[in-house]
Design a protein around this motif. Structure first.
Motif, PDB file in Angstrom:
ATOM      1  N   ALA A 134       0.960  -1.160  -0.048  1.00 28.32           N
ATOM      2  CA  ALA A 134       0.028   0.027  -0.095  1.00 28.32           C
ATOM      3  C   ALA A 134       0.809   1.329   0.021  1.00 28.32           C
ATOM      4  O   ALA A 134       0.395   2.277   0.296  1.00 28.32           O
ATOM      5  CB  ALA A 134      -1.007  -0.050   1.385  1.00 28.32           C
ATOM      6  N   GLY A 135       2.156   1.099  -0.319  1.00 27.24           N
ATOM      7  CA  GLY A 135       3.001   2.318  -0.314  1.00 27.24           C
ATOM      8  C   GLY A 135       3.679   2.837   0.764  1.00 27.24           C
ATOM      9  O   GLY A 135       4.173   3.941   0.783  1.00 27.24           O
ATOM     10  N   GLY A 136       3.449   2.022   1.690  1.00 26.77           N
ATOM     11  CA  GLY A 136       4.426   2.189   3.015  1.00 26.77           C
ATOM     12  C   GLY A 136       5.523   1.551   3.345  1.00 26.77           C
ATOM     13  O   GLY A 136       6.433   0.970   2.137  1.00 26.77           O
ATOM     14  N   PRO A 137       6.129   1.526   4.287  1.00 26.30           N
ATOM     15  CA  PRO A 137       7.451   0.889   4.497  1.00 26.30           C
ATOM     16  C   PRO A 137       7.536  -0.753   4.011  1.00 26.30           C
ATOM     17  O   PRO A 137       6.784  -1.461   4.171  1.00 26.30           O
ATOM     18  CB  PRO A 137       7.618   0.596   6.057  1.00 26.30           C
ATOM     19  CG  PRO A 137       6.660   1.654   6.565  1.00 26.30           C
ATOM     20  CD  PRO A 137       5.606   1.793   5.556  1.00 26.30           C
ATOM     21  N   ARG A 138       8.681  -0.876   3.304  1.00 23.21           N
ATOM     22  CA  ARG A 138       8.745  -2.123   2.468  1.00 23.21           C
ATOM     23  C   ARG A 138       9.764  -3.289   3.414  1.00 23.21           C
ATOM     24  O   ARG A 138      10.251  -4.018   2.454  1.00 23.21           O
ATOM     25  CB  ARG A 138       9.388  -1.907   1.070  1.00 23.21           C
ATOM     26  CG  ARG A 138       8.552  -0.864   0.119  1.00 23.21           C
ATOM     27  CD  ARG A 138       9.155  -0.517  -1.182  1.00 23.21           C
ATOM     28  NE  ARG A 138       9.268  -2.059  -1.862  1.00 23.21           N
ATOM     29  CZ  ARG A 138       8.234  -2.638  -2.402  1.00 23.21           C
ATOM     30  NH1 ARG A 138       6.919  -2.213  -2.574  1.00 23.21           N
ATOM     31  NH2 ARG A 138       8.639  -3.792  -3.388  1.00 23.21           N
TER      32      ARG A 138
ATOM     33  N   VAL B 246      12.842  -8.351   3.566  1.00 20.05           N
ATOM     34  CA  VAL B 246      13.053  -9.660   4.011  1.00 20.05           C
ATOM     35  C   VAL B 246      12.817 -10.847   2.933  1.00 20.05           C
ATOM     36  O   VAL B 246      13.175 -12.147   3.127  1.00 20.05           O
ATOM     37  CB  VAL B 246      12.128 -10.010   5.226  1.00 20.05           C
ATOM     38  CG1 VAL B 246      12.266 -11.283   6.166  1.00 20.05           C
ATOM     39  CG2 VAL B 246      12.684  -8.891   6.216  1.00 20.05           C
ATOM     40  N   ASN B 247      11.736 -10.600   2.303  1.00 19.60           N
ATOM     41  CA  ASN B 247      11.270 -11.666   1.075  1.00 19.60           C
ATOM     42  C   ASN B 247      11.773 -11.151  -0.433  1.00 19.60           C
ATOM     43  O   ASN B 247      10.835 -11.110  -0.993  1.00 19.60           O
ATOM     44  CB  ASN B 247       9.908 -11.751   1.206  1.00 19.60           C
ATOM     45  CG  ASN B 247       9.570 -12.442   2.402  1.00 19.60           C
ATOM     46  OD1 ASN B 247       9.648 -13.584   2.818  1.00 19.60           O
ATOM     47  ND2 ASN B 247       8.873 -11.589   3.636  1.00 19.60           N
ATOM     48  N   PRO B 248      12.927 -11.108  -0.671  1.00 14.94           N
ATOM     49  CA  PRO B 248      13.421 -10.286  -1.903  1.00 14.94           C
ATOM     50  C   PRO B 248      12.725 -11.442  -3.116  1.00 14.94           C
ATOM     51  O   PRO B 248      13.038 -12.712  -3.146  1.00 14.94           O
ATOM     52  CB  PRO B 248      14.802 -10.294  -2.000  1.00 14.94           C
ATOM     53  CG  PRO B 248      15.369 -11.100  -1.078  1.00 14.94           C
ATOM     54  CD  PRO B 248      14.050 -11.172   0.010  1.00 14.94           C
TER      55      PRO B 248
END
Ligand code: HEM
Length: 135
Positions: A67-71, A76-78
């Protein structure tokens, strides 16, 4: 013509508009409570591990980045793709509809900062869930 002295308010991300981590955590806690307690979602519940705590941590973190917040979840799951990550699970129309309905109820029953963006998120998540059905 906009007055050049007044700076445009920066547009808020859906993450900020809905109310940030606290609201996403409240939504996903309600989602897993519904999945755990309402027999209407028994098939969906049976697909998940006995302990839902890892999911109570993972789903709000995923939704924050989505939703456009912290990634954090994406760091952690590239490269983890939601569609292929779900391919091991026998998801059909019935369980996809249960997921979409439980999420719609969880969002509707949570106090959010902006109902318009919350409803829009419900619609998009329902389409994502329905897109995972393989029958
Ligand atoms: C179509 C209905 C869906 C079903 C039946 C379903 C089912 C599952 C199951 C069984 C797991 C593993 C959980 C466990 O080990 O207990 C899982 C993981 C997960 N699902 Fe779904 N899911 C659905 C839709 C979605 C959607 C639409 C999203 C995101 C918008 C999503 C996000 C996640 C995430 C973030 C994880 C954890 C991944 C991780 O951190 O490893 N799921 N899902």
């Amino acid at each position: 013509m906009p007055d050049s002295t007044t700076a445009e308010a920066p547009t808020q991300s859906p993450f900020e508009r809905i109310g940030g981590h606290a609201v996403l955590r409240a939504v996903t806690d309600r989602f897993y409570d519904l999945m755990d307690q309402d027999p209407a979602y028994a098939e969906l519940r049976a697909m998940h591990a006995a302990d839902l705590d890892p999911m109570r941590a993972s789903l709000p973190a995923f939704l924050a980045g989505w939703a456009g917040g912290p990634r954090d979840w994406f760091e952690v799951n590239p490269g983890k793709c939601m569609m292929s990550m779900h391919s091991p699970f026998p998801i059909g129309q019935a369980t996809a509809t249960q997921w979409a309905e439980a999420m719609r109820r969880a969002i509707a029953e949570t106090d959010v900062a902006d109902r318009e963006i919350a409803d829009a998120m419900s619609d998009v998540l329902a389409r994502m869930a329905k897109g995972m059905a393989r029958d």
